[in-house]
Design an enzyme around this catalytic site. Structure first.
Site, short mmCIF file in Angstrom:
data_model
loop_
_atom_site.label_atom_id
_atom_site.label_comp_id
_atom_site.label_asym_id
_atom_site.label_seq_id
_atom_site.Cartn_x
_atom_site.Cartn_y
_atom_site.Cartn_z
N HIS A 54 -49.65 -51.27 164.74
CA HIS A 54 -48.80 -50.11 165.08
C HIS A 54 -49.41 -49.32 166.23
O HIS A 54 -49.93 -48.23 166.01
CB HIS A 54 -48.66 -49.21 163.85
CG HIS A 54 -47.50 -48.27 163.91
ND1 HIS A 54 -47.56 -47.02 164.45
CD2 HIS A 54 -46.23 -48.43 163.49
CE1 HIS A 54 -46.39 -46.42 164.34
NE2 HIS A 54 -45.57 -47.25 163.75
N PHE A 55 -49.38 -49.63 167.34
CA PHE A 55 -48.91 -50.83 168.03
C PHE A 55 -50.09 -51.35 168.83
O PHE A 55 -50.78 -50.53 169.43
CB PHE A 55 -47.75 -50.49 168.95
CG PHE A 55 -46.58 -49.86 168.22
CD1 PHE A 55 -45.69 -50.65 167.51
CD2 PHE A 55 -46.39 -48.49 168.22
CE1 PHE A 55 -44.61 -50.07 166.85
CE2 PHE A 55 -45.31 -47.91 167.55
CZ PHE A 55 -44.42 -48.69 166.87
#
EC number: 4.2.1.59
Length: 154
Positions: A54-55
């Site tokens: 993420h991410f």
């Protein structure tokens, strides 16, 4: 009138919250006043497991985890309001509800989140709180949080 601050280090926090790695999201309590307010911090590092997905290219702390950390801060305030003693085994505060959650900016590795939570009311084991999460003095998230005191069978 005393200006002494009530603090909690990680050792004391572990006595109050059942959360453990990777879900213990409060690192330190800088000050609290039982029945009123609590100020806690979370140091966000690139080593957080959620940043793997993420991410990967642009790491951002998930908003739900910011809210979870805020809920943990409200749990600490609820316990400190109930009694200054360590809670008996099997007593927990569950995250029971959320209203008016707003996200205003992202939280990235290297940020330090300051959580300011205030008790609005408590009745029959249900507490209502207002919380803000800030980075560098800027609000990143705010919400009204409810938590419920429960005794669990062990």
């Amino acid at each position: 009138m005393s200006n002494q601050m009530n603090t909690m280090d990680i050792t004391e926090i572990l006595k109050y919250l059942p959360h453990r790695y990777p879900f213990l999201l409060i690192d330190r309590v800088l000050d609290y006043t039982p029945g009123e307010s609590l100020h806690a911090i979370k140091n966000v590092t690139i080593n957080e497991p959620f940043f793997q997905g993420h991410f990967p290219v642009q790491p951002v702390m998930p908003g739900v985890l910011i809210l979870e950390a805020m809920a943990q801060a409200t749990g600490l305030l609820a316990f400190k309001t109930m009694s200054d003693d360590v809670p008996p085994p099997g007593v927990l505060y569950y995250f029971a509800g959320i209203d008016n959650a707003r996200f205003r900016r992202v939280v990235e590795p290297g940020d330090q989140i300051h959580f300011d939570v205030k008790m609005i009311k408590e009745r029959r084991g249900i507490g209502v709180f207002y919380g803000e999460a800030k980075v560098d003095g800027e609000v990143v998230c705010s919400a009204e949080i409810m938590c419920a005191r429960r005794e669990i069978n062990q």
